[in-house]
Design a protein around this motif. Sequence first.
Motif, mmCIF file in Angstrom:
data_model
loop_
_atom_site.group_PDB
_atom_site.id
_atom_site.type_symbol
_atom_site.label_atom_id
_atom_site.label_comp_id
_atom_site.label_asym_id
_atom_site.label_seq_id
_atom_site.Cartn_x
_atom_site.Cartn_y
_atom_site.Cartn_z
ATOM 1 N N MET A 1 0.826 -1.192 0.000
ATOM 2 C CA MET A 1 0.000 0.000 0.000
ATOM 3 C C MET A 1 0.868 1.253 0.000
ATOM 4 O O MET A 1 1.788 1.384 0.795
ATOM 5 N N LYS A 2 0.564 2.153 -0.889
ATOM 6 C CA LYS A 2 1.301 3.414 -0.957
ATOM 7 C C LYS A 2 0.643 4.446 -0.056
ATOM 8 O O LYS A 2 -0.572 4.538 0.012
ATOM 9 N N LYS A 3 1.497 5.208 0.600
ATOM 10 C CA LYS A 3 0.977 6.302 1.414
ATOM 11 C C LYS A 3 0.762 7.518 0.528
ATOM 12 O O LYS A 3 1.507 7.766 -0.405
ATOM 13 N N LYS A 4 -0.246 8.277 0.848
ATOM 14 C CA LYS A 4 -0.475 9.534 0.139
ATOM 15 C C LYS A 4 0.579 10.544 0.575
ATOM 16 O O LYS A 4 0.908 10.625 1.758
ATOM 17 N N PRO A 5 1.121 11.277 -0.372
ATOM 18 C CA PRO A 5 2.100 12.301 0.036
ATOM 19 C C PRO A 5 1.423 13.387 0.858
ATOM 20 O O PRO A 5 0.307 13.809 0.565
ATOM 21 N N GLU A 6 2.132 13.806 1.886
ATOM 22 C CA GLU A 6 1.572 14.845 2.753
ATOM 23 C C GLU A 6 1.677 16.198 2.069
ATOM 24 O O GLU A 6 2.672 16.507 1.423
ATOM 25 N N LYS A 7 0.646 16.978 2.208
ATOM 26 C CA LYS A 7 0.675 18.341 1.673
ATOM 27 C C LYS A 7 1.485 19.212 2.617
ATOM 28 O O LYS A 7 1.349 19.135 3.826
ATOM 29 N N ARG A 8 2.351 20.024 2.029
ATOM 30 C CA ARG A 8 3.147 20.932 2.843
ATOM 31 C C ARG A 8 2.310 22.171 3.134
ATOM 32 O O ARG A 8 1.789 22.803 2.226
ATOM 33 N N ARG A 9 2.219 22.497 4.385
ATOM 34 C CA ARG A 9 1.503 23.702 4.780
ATOM 35 C C ARG A 9 2.472 24.859 4.841
ATOM 36 O O ARG A 9 3.564 24.734 5.378
ATOM 37 N N ILE A 10 2.071 25.959 4.267
ATOM 38 C CA ILE A 10 2.887 27.168 4.330
ATOM 39 C C ILE A 10 2.352 28.013 5.482
ATOM 40 O O ILE A 10 1.184 28.399 5.505
ATOM 41 N N HIS A 11 3.203 28.253 6.415
ATOM 42 C CA HIS A 11 2.798 29.007 7.599
ATOM 43 C C HIS A 11 2.631 30.481 7.235
ATOM 44 O O HIS A 11 3.394 31.032 6.462
ATOM 45 N N TRP A 12 1.642 31.135 7.823
ATOM 46 C CA TRP A 12 1.354 32.534 7.480
ATOM 47 C C TRP A 12 2.468 33.468 7.926
ATOM 48 O O TRP A 12 2.660 34.535 7.348
ATOM 49 N N LEU A 13 3.256 33.073 8.924
ATOM 50 C CA LEU A 13 4.356 33.927 9.371
ATOM 51 C C LEU A 13 5.449 34.047 8.317
ATOM 52 O O LEU A 13 6.239 34.981 8.341
ATOM 53 N N THR A 14 5.474 33.116 7.382
ATOM 54 C CA THR A 14 6.443 33.184 6.302
ATOM 55 C C THR A 14 6.222 34.433 5.454
ATOM 56 O O THR A 14 7.164 35.043 4.972
ATOM 57 N N PHE A 15 4.989 34.815 5.290
ATOM 58 C CA PHE A 15 4.645 35.948 4.435
ATOM 59 C C PHE A 15 4.574 37.271 5.180
ATOM 60 O O PHE A 15 4.404 38.320 4.565
ATOM 61 N N LEU A 16 4.715 37.257 6.493
ATOM 62 C CA LEU A 16 4.598 38.485 7.280
ATOM 63 C C LEU A 16 5.635 39.540 6.891
ATOM 64 O O LEU A 16 5.268 40.698 6.668
ATOM 65 N N PRO A 17 6.927 39.221 6.758
ATOM 66 C CA PRO A 17 7.887 40.260 6.343
ATOM 67 C C PRO A 17 7.567 40.823 4.957
ATOM 68 O O PRO A 17 7.726 42.017 4.717
ATOM 69 N N LEU A 18 7.107 39.972 4.061
ATOM 70 C CA LEU A 18 6.741 40.437 2.731
ATOM 71 C C LEU A 18 5.563 41.405 2.793
ATOM 72 O O LEU A 18 5.565 42.434 2.115
ATOM 73 N N LEU A 19 4.576 41.101 3.598
ATOM 74 C CA LEU A 19 3.421 41.989 3.736
ATOM 75 C C LEU A 19 3.812 43.319 4.379
ATOM 76 O O LEU A 19 3.324 44.379 3.967
ATOM 77 N N ILE A 20 4.706 43.269 5.359
ATOM 78 C CA ILE A 20 5.166 44.510 5.995
ATOM 79 C C ILE A 20 5.925 45.361 4.989
ATOM 80 O O ILE A 20 5.716 46.568 4.891
#
Length: 52
Positions: A1-20
């Motif tokens: 049985m193959k496992k489904k690949p996990e989706k990578r979650r992008i944390h919102w703090l990653t985009f905080l400096p860009l938004l600022i």
Amino acid sequence: MKKKPEKRRIHWLTFLPLLIFLALFLFGVNVQEPQRVLEQAWNICLDCIGIG
């Protein structure tokens, strides 16, 4: 049985400096800061070559 690949979650703090940065950039453009910087650079250059 193959496992489904996990989706990578992008944390919102990653985009905080860009938004600022984007907010400060738009604020600076709104108060015509680039024009002021260019005027100061123009005056300094004229002073350096002895015209101003």
